[in-house]
Design an enzyme around this catalytic site. Structure first.
Site, mmCIF file in Angstrom:
data_model
loop_
_atom_site.group_PDB
_atom_site.id
_atom_site.type_symbol
_atom_site.label_atom_id
_atom_site.label_comp_id
_atom_site.label_asym_id
_atom_site.label_seq_id
_atom_site.Cartn_x
_atom_site.Cartn_y
_atom_site.Cartn_z
ATOM 1 C CD GLU A 15 -3.237 -0.114 0.151
ATOM 2 O OE1 GLU A 15 -3.061 0.929 -0.443
ATOM 3 O OE2 GLU A 15 -4.244 -0.401 0.146
ATOM 4 C CG ASN A 144 -8.591 2.631 0.065
ATOM 5 O OD1 ASN A 144 -7.358 3.006 0.182
ATOM 6 N ND2 ASN A 144 -9.235 1.384 0.103
ATOM 7 C CG ASP A 194 -6.995 0.279 -2.865
ATOM 8 O OD1 ASP A 194 -6.752 0.888 -1.774
ATOM 9 O OD2 ASP A 194 -6.943 -1.147 -2.498
#
Length: 291
Positions: A15, A144, A194
């Site tokens: 991430e 997100n 995302d």
């Protein structure tokens, strides 16, 4: 545009890629393995720091330090010594909530969202130069990807659960957001938007979880392109490289069956996509905050 695997990380949940212009290096996290990675594209070498907790987001503090969003704390990481120093504890209003994606705005305020196991119990926070925390948005589920338009008049926020990217009017001076509207609605698909990044033309590049691709939309929300990837779950994107034209892409292997991993053997790896776009340099934490 060509996609390259630049590091076979096999991360559980890669991430928050972050390009450090001063170092010409990419920092990124493997959230569930508690790791902050430091990737040097000049050498192809990657090293990591074990920070001892779920780490979901990072931001630049200065050349040698990063801001970390841990499970329920903010901390500094010294990338020379590896020392982690926590300095703020969240008291979330709901159980089973943790920090998720975050980013600094041009004024050095750190925006950090949360993810909740129950629908509409996540929130978006803003950490200000005076050391205070403000709730900026509520009734989210998976707060997100977030970012700002090049002219800083629009703020973007993803809620992955309803498959939507929202746009808000943004006041750069006060740091306030208002007039939320759905800019990109992918609820008719199985994919979830995302992490995202904005280029100098105002286009929105977002990783599509379960979509095997990265998508690009213009500022009006019109889809311009989808670039296929060899992994099912890309997670986030950022521009890097000497010209900020390389799009770095993190990915995840978490939750995939053995069959799905065999279909996407590079799940969890780090990728680079050469583009014709140019990104906006990452903003650092305000020096007024730094202790």
């Amino acid at each position: 545009m060509t996609v390259q695997i630049v590091f076979d990380a096999r991360a559980r949940l890669g991430e928050c890629p972050l390009w450090n212009v001063d170092r010409q290096q990419l920092f990124w996290v493997d959230a569930y393995n508690h790791r902050v990675h430091q990737f040097d594209p000049a050498t192809g070498q990657d090293r990591f720091f074990d920070v001892g907790d779920i780490v979901s987001a990072i931001a630049i503090v200065d050349r040698d330090r990063l801001l970390l969003a841990l499970r329920d704390r903010l901390a500094y990481l010294n990338v020379e010594s590896g020392e982690v120093t926590a300095f703020y504890q969240f008291n979330f209003p709901y159980p089973n909530t943790r920090c998720n994606d975050g980013k600094c705005d041009a004024q050095g305020r750190f925006w950090i969202g949360t993810v909740s196991e129950t629908a509409k119990q996540a929130e978006l926070y803003r950490y200000d130069p005076d050391g205070s925390i403000r709730v900026m948005e509520t009734e989210l589920t998976i707060s997100n990807g977030l970012g700002w338009s090049p002219d800083r008049s629009t703020f973007y926020l993803t809620d992955s659960a309803p498959h939507k990217i929202y746009a808000y009017d943004f006041n750069a001076e006060t740091g306030t957001i208002q007039n939320r509207r759905t800019l990109i609605d992918l609820s008719s698909e199985a994919v979830e938007p995302d992490g995202l990044s904005i280029d100098t033309q105002g286009n929105i590049w977002t990783a599509l979880w379960n979509g095997w691709c990265v998508a690009c939309f213009d500022a009006a929300g019109k889809e311009l392109d989808r670039i296929n990837l060899p992994v099912q779950r890309p997670t986030s994107v950022t521009f890097g490289g000497s010209n900020l034209s390389d799009l770095y892409i993190t990915s995840a292997s978490v939750g995939l069956s053995q069959k799905e991993i065999q279909q996407g053997f590079n799940a969890g790896d780090l990728f680079r996509l050469s583009t014709n776009a140019q990104g906006i340099p990452s903003h650092a934490l305000s020096s007024a905050i730094i202790e």
